[in-house]
Design a protein around this motif. Structure first.
Motif, PDB file in Angstrom:
ATOM      1  N   GLU A 148       0.851  -1.188   0.000  1.00 10.28           N
ATOM      2  CA  GLU A 148       0.000   0.000   0.000  1.00 10.28           C
ATOM      3  C   GLU A 148       0.889   1.241   0.000  1.00 10.28           C
ATOM      4  N   ILE A 149       0.437   2.267  -0.713  1.00  9.92           N
ATOM      5  CA  ILE A 149       1.079   3.576  -0.665  1.00  9.92           C
ATOM      6  C   ILE A 149      -0.006   4.595  -0.353  1.00  9.92           C
ATOM      7  N   GLU A 150       0.229   5.401   0.653  1.00 10.65           N
ATOM      8  CA  GLU A 150      -0.755   6.416   1.046  1.00 10.65           C
ATOM      9  C   GLU A 150      -0.101   7.790   0.998  1.00 10.65           C
ATOM     10  N   ILE A 151      -0.724   8.704   0.262  1.00  8.96           N
ATOM     11  CA  ILE A 151      -0.216  10.072   0.156  1.00  8.96           C
ATOM     12  C   ILE A 151      -0.966  10.958   1.147  1.00  8.96           C
ATOM     13  N   ARG A 152      -0.207  11.688   1.961  1.00 12.01           N
ATOM     14  CA  ARG A 152      -0.798  12.576   2.965  1.00 12.01           C
ATOM     15  C   ARG A 152      -0.241  13.989   2.807  1.00 12.01           C
ATOM     16  N   ASP A 153      -0.967  14.944   3.360  1.00 18.34           N
ATOM     17  CA  ASP A 153      -0.492  16.333   3.313  1.00 18.34           C
ATOM     18  C   ASP A 153       0.791  16.495   4.118  1.00 18.34           C
ATOM     19  N   SER A 154       0.895  15.777   5.236  1.00 17.21           N
ATOM     20  CA  SER A 154       2.094  15.830   6.070  1.00 17.21           C
ATOM     21  C   SER A 154       2.186  14.531   6.846  1.00 17.21           C
ATOM     22  N   LEU A 155       3.374  14.268   7.386  1.00 15.88           N
ATOM     23  CA  LEU A 155       3.600  13.063   8.176  1.00 15.88           C
ATOM     24  C   LEU A 155       3.907  13.449   9.617  1.00 15.88           C
ATOM     25  N   PRO A 156       3.583  12.578  10.564  1.00 15.61           N
ATOM     26  CA  PRO A 156       3.797  12.925  11.979  1.00 15.61           C
ATOM     27  C   PRO A 156       5.276  13.124  12.301  1.00 15.61           C
ATOM     28  N   LYS A 157       5.520  14.060  13.228  1.00 17.84           N
ATOM     29  CA  LYS A 157       6.897  14.384  13.616  1.00 17.84           C
ATOM     30  C   LYS A 157       6.986  14.561  15.120  1.00 17.84           C
ATOM     31  N   THR A 158       8.185  14.387  15.625  1.00 16.12           N
ATOM     32  CA  THR A 158       8.451  14.661  17.030  1.00 16.12           C
ATOM     33  C   THR A 158       8.664  16.152  17.223  1.00 16.12           C
ATOM     34  N   MET A 159       8.916  16.555  18.467  1.00 17.56           N
ATOM     35  CA  MET A 159       9.110  17.973  18.793  1.00 17.56           C
ATOM     36  C   MET A 159      10.295  18.567  18.034  1.00 17.56           C
ATOM     37  N   ILE A 160      11.324  17.766  17.760  1.00 17.31           N
ATOM     38  CA  ILE A 160      12.495  18.315  17.079  1.00 17.31           C
ATOM     39  C   ILE A 160      12.381  18.210  15.560  1.00 17.31           C
ATOM     40  N   GLY A 161      11.226  17.760  15.073  1.00 16.30           N
ATOM     41  CA  GLY A 161      11.030  17.693  13.634  1.00 16.30           C
ATOM     42  C   GLY A 161      11.440  16.379  13.010  1.00 16.30           C
ATOM     43  N   LYS A 162      11.708  15.388  13.829  1.00 16.19           N
ATOM     44  CA  LYS A 162      12.096  14.067  13.336  1.00 16.19           C
ATOM     45  C   LYS A 162      10.827  13.297  12.963  1.00 16.19           C
ATOM     46  N   LEU A 163      10.831  12.669  11.781  1.00 17.20           N
ATOM     47  CA  LEU A 163       9.680  11.884  11.367  1.00 17.20           C
ATOM     48  C   LEU A 163       9.411  10.771  12.379  1.00 17.20           C
ATOM     49  N   SER A 164       8.151  10.563  12.706  1.00 17.54           N
ATOM     50  CA  SER A 164       7.776   9.617  13.765  1.00 17.54           C
ATOM     51  C   SER A 164       6.868   8.532  13.216  1.00 17.54           C
ATOM     52  N   LYS A 165       7.247   7.284  13.450  1.00 16.93           N
ATOM     53  CA  LYS A 165       6.477   6.146  12.929  1.00 16.93           C
ATOM     54  C   LYS A 165       5.364   5.690  13.859  1.00 16.93           C
ATOM     55  N   LYS A 166       5.535   5.938  15.158  1.00 20.42           N
ATOM     56  CA  LYS A 166       4.652   5.258  16.107  1.00 20.42           C
ATOM     57  C   LYS A 166       3.186   5.639  15.922  1.00 20.42           C
ATOM     58  N   GLU A 167       2.908   6.894  15.520  1.00 17.59           N
ATOM     59  CA  GLU A 167       1.510   7.288  15.307  1.00 17.59           C
ATOM     60  C   GLU A 167       0.888   6.500  14.152  1.00 17.59           C
ATOM     61  N   LEU A 168       1.680   6.286  13.094  1.00 18.60           N
ATOM     62  CA  LEU A 168       1.173   5.540  11.945  1.00 18.60           C
ATOM     63  C   LEU A 168       0.986   4.070  12.283  1.00 18.60           C
ATOM     64  N   VAL A 169       1.914   3.516  13.071  1.00 19.63           N
ATOM     65  CA  VAL A 169       1.773   2.123  13.500  1.00 19.63           C
ATOM     66  C   VAL A 169       0.503   1.952  14.326  1.00 19.63           C
ATOM     67  N   GLU A 170       0.244   2.903  15.226  1.00 13.67           N
ATOM     68  CA  GLU A 170      -0.959   2.831  16.062  1.00 13.67           C
ATOM     69  C   GLU A 170      -2.230   2.990  15.229  1.00 13.67           C
ATOM     70  N   GLU A 171      -2.184   3.867  14.233  1.00 13.17           N
ATOM     71  CA  GLU A 171      -3.341   4.034  13.341  1.00 13.17           C
ATOM     72  C   GLU A 171      -3.676   2.727  12.637  1.00 13.17           C
ATOM     73  N   GLU A 172      -2.647   2.090  12.081  1.00 14.79           N
ATOM     74  CA  GLU A 172      -2.869   0.850  11.340  1.00 14.79           C
ATOM     75  C   GLU A 172      -3.354  -0.264  12.260  1.00 14.79           C
ATOM     76  N   ARG A 173      -2.831  -0.290  13.482  1.00 13.29           N
ATOM     77  CA  ARG A 173      -3.279  -1.311  14.438  1.00 13.29           C
ATOM     78  C   ARG A 173      -4.749  -1.090  14.796  1.00 13.29           C
ATOM     79  N   ALA A 174      -5.133   0.175  14.981  1.00 11.10           N
ATOM     80  CA  ALA A 174      -6.520   0.488  15.324  1.00 11.10           C
ATOM     81  C   ALA A 174      -7.468   0.125  14.177  1.00 11.10           C
ATOM     82  N   LYS A 175      -7.010   0.345  12.939  1.00 12.04           N
ATOM     83  CA  LYS A 175      -7.829   0.012  11.770  1.00 12.04           C
ATOM     84  C   LYS A 175      -8.212  -1.461  11.753  1.00 12.04           C
ATOM     85  N   ARG A 176      -7.244  -2.279  12.218  1.00 14.01           N
ATOM     86  CA  ARG A 176      -7.442  -3.731  12.138  1.00 14.01           C
ATOM     87  C   ARG A 176      -7.976  -4.312  13.437  1.00 14.01           C
ATOM     88  N   GLY A 177      -8.433  -3.418  14.314  1.00 14.85           N
ATOM     89  CA  GLY A 177      -9.077  -3.876  15.533  1.00 14.85           C
ATOM     90  C   GLY A 177      -8.083  -4.411  16.553  1.00 14.85           C
TER      91      GLY A 177
END
Length: 566
Positions: A537-566
């Motif tokens: 899957e490829i998903e295009i978004r306006d922006s991707l989640p980041k930490t306070m210092i501007g580092k790209l953050s995966k954990k929000e996306l991992v949690e989103e995908e986990r929630a999608k699948r119950g």
């Protein structure tokens, strides 16, 4: 890529003694120091230099040193004792610098706190560390969270730092009159102590016995694999990493350097490179509260920096500016990217557009943080985070059998030895033991060393995608995505699959005005990665989640995908 060092590097005789020496075998040695030695040295040798610039209001090293002594005396009068934990959440401001060194002068342990933490996260950290006092700014969204949780977390006092004491006259008036919605509301007066009252003394703190091996900072890790853990960074480990940075730069320089302080100083990268290293070298710190492009460009124009430490998203954001807004950074001698992998395309574009040479380093909170970095003036290898930092040993070991050293060029877990390593995790002996192997710090990252000792990272062990029994590294997918000129940001994660266990999914944000489709991006990826690595899957978004210092953050996306699948 190689460049010559500047002619402003000077021998030890022209300044204070260097914080390292070379032994008979040619190895650089970093004797243990107290962190307060850094500010004491700066006050002694560079008293009249500008130490801090905050929106044009400046303090010399003599003035900062005097404030440190007054704050240290005030903390003693307030009943704080050696070993007590002192929370610091004052942002990139003169307050952070003064209170940091004052706490350390008293033998306190500084607990760095992110102002974006939720109240529940703050409550956990304050309880876990046992913080007695927290310094907070006169900023409503920060102050109200601490006022909410302080009593529940066992905090005795909130040290209130008023903005009028540090802002220039014009900005001070604007803050007081135009931003009334941001003004704080004190509902628990007994909880508060005004910093002006704390500083109301002669600046004569009683001497406190301290040792370099004492814990200086509790640096809480990100918590991506559970609750955050407090890395116990000692005076010696943090001072060593600053001294290693001095050695990496080639020593002191004949002219005062100027550091652009935009990375948040509560983060370990900025703690060493922006704060400690600047003070260690008598540099001028031009502070910005946060990364805002207009304010960043204004600061660069007003006070052109010679040192700039950032994360890839900052360099990428500068790359996206129109040609007439790109800043001239040709005076920058030391420009280092950290916090996340620096895509080659981002580095090349930044260097071409700004005239500054940026090199990639690598580290982690548990190492104060730097363990490798490309040389500032020597050979830079594409997609490498460089050789071992001065005084550091990098080992590649089998993650399943760490007793086995991997041959040169083969992948394994990156481990590090050096004077900058933490003492352990705060009140977590089992986690501490698991993080070290025979004295070497286990980073949890997979990488390899080439024939010249340059480290190439492959991925995080915890981010590894196991697709039908095969290892798929998200960074390989992300690097392939960055090869497309219309991809601005990319994150690859593993998502559950009933048959294969896990499969890759790619999230991207595109450059403004792009019409790139997921199908076109998939065709591009197919020319660069194999079928196992191709995202399902490829998903295009306006922006991707980041930490306070501007580092790209995966954990929000991992949690989103986990929630999608119950």
């Amino acid at each position: 890529m190689m460049v010559a060092p500047p002619d402003t590097l000077v021998p030890t005789a022209d300044g204070p003694p260097l914080p390292y020496h070379t032994d008979t075998d040619g190895r650089q040695v970093f004797p243990p120091r107290l962190l307060t030695d850094l500010i004491d040295k700066a006050v002694t040798h560079w008293a009249d230099r500008i130490a801090v610039d905050y929106f044009g209001r400046c303090w010399t090293y003599r003035e900062i040193g005097a404030l440190v002594d007054r704050a240290a005396r005030g903390m003693q009068d307030a009943g704080l004792m050696p070993g007590d934990r002192f929370g610091l959440c004052t942002g990139n401001s003169p307050y952070h610098i003064v209170l940091y060194f004052a706490a350390l002068k008293n033998g306190l342990v500084v607990v760095n706190l992110n102002p974006l933490y939720t109240p529940s996260e703050l409550e956990h950290l304050l309880k876990d560390a046992g913080v007695r006092m927290v310094a907070v700014p006169e900023v409503r969204f920060v102050h109200e969270k601490f006022q909410e949780v302080a009593r529940k977390a066992g905090v005795e006092k909130l040290l209130l730092c008023r903005m009028k004491e540090i802002l220039p006259f014009g900005l001070n008036i604007g803050f007081r009159l135009l931003r009334r919605a941001d003004h704080i509301r004190i509902t628990d007066k007994a909880l508060h102590l005004e910093l002006t009252d704390l500083l109301a003394n002669a600046g004569d703190p009683a001497p406190v016995a301290r040792q370099p091996d004492d814990v200086a900072v509790l640096q809480y890790t990100g918590g991506t694999t559970g609750l955050p853990k407090g890395a116990m960074l000692t005076h010696a480990s943090l001072a060593a990493n600053s001294a290693q940075m001095v050695a990496h730069a080639g020593g002191y320089m004949a002219t005062q350097q100027r550091t652009l302080g935009v990375l948040p100083m509560f983060h370990v990268f900025a703690l060493t490179c922006v704060l400690n290293y600047a003070i260690d070298t008598g540099s001028e710190l031009v502070l910005l509260p946060r990364f805002e492009m207009d304010k960043l460009l204004a600061a660069i124009k007003r006070k052109p920096p010679t040192q700039f430490f950032g994360v890839p998203t900052m360099f990428n954001a500068i790359n996206q500016l129109p040609a007439n807004k790109v800043p001239d950074l040709s005076r920058v001698i030391c420009c280092i990217s950290g916090g996340a992998p620096l895509p080659l395309e981002v580095r090349q574009a930044f260097e071409e557009r700004t005239g500054a040479r940026v090199v990639e380093g690598y580290g982690l909170s548990e190492a104060s943080p730097i363990i490798t970095c490309n040389p500032l003036f020597g050979l830079v290898k594409d997609n490498s985070c460089g050789p071992a930092f001065p005084g550091t040993i990098i080992e590649i070991r089998d993650p399943e059998n760490p007793a086995r050293l991997m041959p040169q060029g083969e992948r394994g877990e990156v481990m590090a030895r050096g004077p900058q390593l933490m003492k352990g995790y705060w009140q977590k002996p089992a986690e501490t033991e698991a993080t070290f192997y025979n004295g070497a710090l286990r980073t949890g990252d997979i990488g390899y060393l080439d024939e010249d000792g340059y480290l190439f990272l492959v991925d995080r062990i915890k981010d590894l995608i196991l697709r039908g029994g095969y290892n798929v590294y998200p960074r390989v997918i992300e690097d392939a995505a960055y090869h497309h000129p219309e991809v601005k940001e990319a994150i690859a994660i593993g998502i559950p699959d009933d048959y294969l266990g896990q499969v890759p999914k790619l999230f991207v944000a595109l450059v403004p005005g792009s019409s790139l489709t997921t199908a076109a991006l998939a065709e591009h990826l197919a020319t660069l990665i194999n079928k196992l690595e191709m995202p399902v899957e490829i998903e295009i978004r306006d922006s991707l989640p980041k930490t306070m210092i501007g580092k790209l953050s995966k954990k929000e996306l991992v949690e989103e995908e986990r929630a999608k699948r119950g």
